[in-house]
Structure formats: C-alpha cells, structure tokens
Design a protein around this motif. Structure first.
Motif, PDB file in Angstrom:
ATOM      1  N   ASN A   1       0.847  -1.185   0.000  1.00  0.00           N
ATOM      2  CA  ASN A   1       0.000   0.000   0.000  1.00  0.00           C
ATOM      3  C   ASN A   1       0.887   1.241   0.000  1.00  0.00           C
ATOM      4  O   ASN A   1       1.007   1.930   0.998  1.00  0.00           O
ATOM      5  CB  ASN A   1      -0.935  -0.026   1.214  1.00  0.00           C
TER       6      ASN A   1
ATOM      7  N   VAL B   1      -9.631  -1.361  -6.314  1.00  0.00           N
ATOM      8  CA  VAL B   1      -8.514  -1.359  -5.369  1.00  0.00           C
ATOM      9  C   VAL B   1      -9.024  -0.901  -4.012  1.00  0.00           C
ATOM     10  O   VAL B   1      -9.800   0.047  -3.921  1.00  0.00           O
ATOM     11  CB  VAL B   1      -7.393  -0.393  -5.823  1.00  0.00           C
ATOM     12  N   GLY B   2      -8.570  -1.569  -2.968  1.00  0.00           N
ATOM     13  CA  GLY B   2      -8.910  -1.135  -1.616  1.00  0.00           C
ATOM     14  C   GLY B   2      -7.934  -1.708  -0.612  1.00  0.00           C
ATOM     15  O   GLY B   2      -7.308  -2.738  -0.853  1.00  0.00           O
ATOM     16  N   VAL B   3      -7.794  -1.019   0.495  1.00  0.00           N
ATOM     17  CA  VAL B   3      -6.895  -1.462   1.552  1.00  0.00           C
ATOM     18  C   VAL B   3      -7.439  -2.752   2.177  1.00  0.00           C
ATOM     19  O   VAL B   3      -8.648  -2.986   2.186  1.00  0.00           O
ATOM     20  CB  VAL B   3      -6.698  -0.342   2.608  1.00  0.00           C
ATOM     21  N   THR B   4      -6.547  -3.615   2.661  1.00  0.00           N
ATOM     22  CA  THR B   4      -6.949  -4.879   3.293  1.00  0.00           C
ATOM     23  C   THR B   4      -7.062  -4.692   4.807  1.00  0.00           C
ATOM     24  O   THR B   4      -6.928  -3.576   5.313  1.00  0.00           O
ATOM     25  CB  THR B   4      -5.916  -5.983   2.997  1.00  0.00           C
TER      26      THR B   4
ATOM     27  N   SER C   1      -2.792  -3.492  -0.022  1.00  0.00           N
ATOM     28  CA  SER C   1      -4.055  -3.270  -0.727  1.00  0.00           C
ATOM     29  C   SER C   1      -4.339  -4.488  -1.592  1.00  0.00           C
ATOM     30  O   SER C   1      -3.422  -5.207  -1.981  1.00  0.00           O
ATOM     31  CB  SER C   1      -3.971  -2.041  -1.637  1.00  0.00           C
ATOM     32  N   ARG C   2      -5.606  -4.699  -1.884  1.00  0.00           N
ATOM     33  CA  ARG C   2      -6.006  -5.765  -2.792  1.00  0.00           C
ATOM     34  C   ARG C   2      -6.500  -5.107  -4.075  1.00  0.00           C
ATOM     35  O   ARG C   2      -7.343  -4.223  -4.032  1.00  0.00           O
ATOM     36  CB  ARG C   2      -7.124  -6.602  -2.185  1.00  0.00           C
TER      37      ARG C   2
END
Length: 167
Positions: free
Chosen positions: A14, A38-41, A47-48
C-alpha cells in the motif's frame, strides 16, 4: 482466436504510485483493463487489486507473469469462477414521479436491491451481485429514465481458507 476473460487478485504494498505502476504495465504493452478495483486490506500495509482483463490465453499468461515480477506485488491469484466469489456493485439514479416509484421499488425488491436515496423526482438504488444479475437489473429498468449509473468493477476472493496469503 478465442478471447478469454481473466480475473486477477493482487495483494500489493500500500504505497504511493503502485496503482500507476500496475496500470502502466498494461498500457505500455497495449493491454486493456476491463475492470479495476482497489482497496486497503485488513492490514493497512497492503491493498487488494482486482483486475479483469480479456485476451488470448497466451497474452493473459504473459500479463500474469509480468505482474508477478513487479516489486510491489506480494501475491497474485487467478480467480477461477468455480473456486472464487466475485461481486460488483452499481448505484443507479432513476427519474421517478410518485406514480412510477412503486414500479421501480418492486423491481428493486425482486433483485434485493436497496433504495438508498429518495427525492421528489428520483430514486437512487444500490445493488450488489454478479455481472449477469446487474445487467438483468439494468435491463428491467430500461422503461424508466436512468439519470446516472456508477459501477465499482469486480472484486473477488478465492474460496476456502487454504489459499489465503499471510505475510
């Protein structure tokens, strides 16, 4: 030559610029991205990214191998439709008068969609599901005036606990 669709789930650092570097890999080689989310895990260091691309099998293999070489890519999985869960979300703003609201709400209920905003002349509806479900929903709304539509793109995870990447 058969066009195939591939859904890739990337676990990436990230860091600033990662999205630019990943999307740049596609554009430099002339590959198209059909969908990108995209988003933080749960761990804010990662991020994924869920990337959907279409092409010949050889090209898709090449894309996957080139993504694995990226410094910021910690893990990459090809999400097979049989072994994964993929969803997409849409929000649709529909022009409605009082006489149309009931019909639109009935369609939303059939699809288990949520009315998230109501004004005197429109409704905003949120729906999550497979691409086919979302397309069918939009098709049923065609008799009404769709003012705006926003889609998230596909997000997905592999099924089961055996394929989880722990860093």
């Amino acid at each position: 030559m058969k066009e195939n669709k591939r859904v890739l789930s990337l676990l990436v650092n990230n860091n600033a610029g990662v999205l630019s570097r990943i999307s740049g890999l596609f554009s430099r080689r002339g590959y198209n991205i059909d969908s990108l989310s995209v988003g933080v895990t749960a761990d804010p260091r990662y991020s994924r990214m869920t990337v959907v691309c279409t092409g010949e099998e050889l090209i898709l293999e090449q894309i996957t191998k080139q993504l694995k070489k990226q410094v910021d890519v910690r893990d990459i999985k090809v999400l097979d439709p049989e072994d994964s869960v993929c969803r997409e979300m849409i929000m649709v703003k529909i022009s409605t008068g009082a006489e149309q609201r009931e019909g639109v709400a009935a369609i939303a209920d059939i699809f288990r969609a949520k009315v998230v905003d109501v004004s005197k002349d429109s409704l905003v509806i949120e729906l999550t599901g497979s691409k086919n479900k979302l397309e069918a929903f939009i098709e049923l709304l065609e008799p009404y005036e769709i003012l705006e539509l926003a889609r998230t793109g596909i997000v997905g995870l592999s099924r089961g606990a055996e394929n989880v990447t722990f860093l």
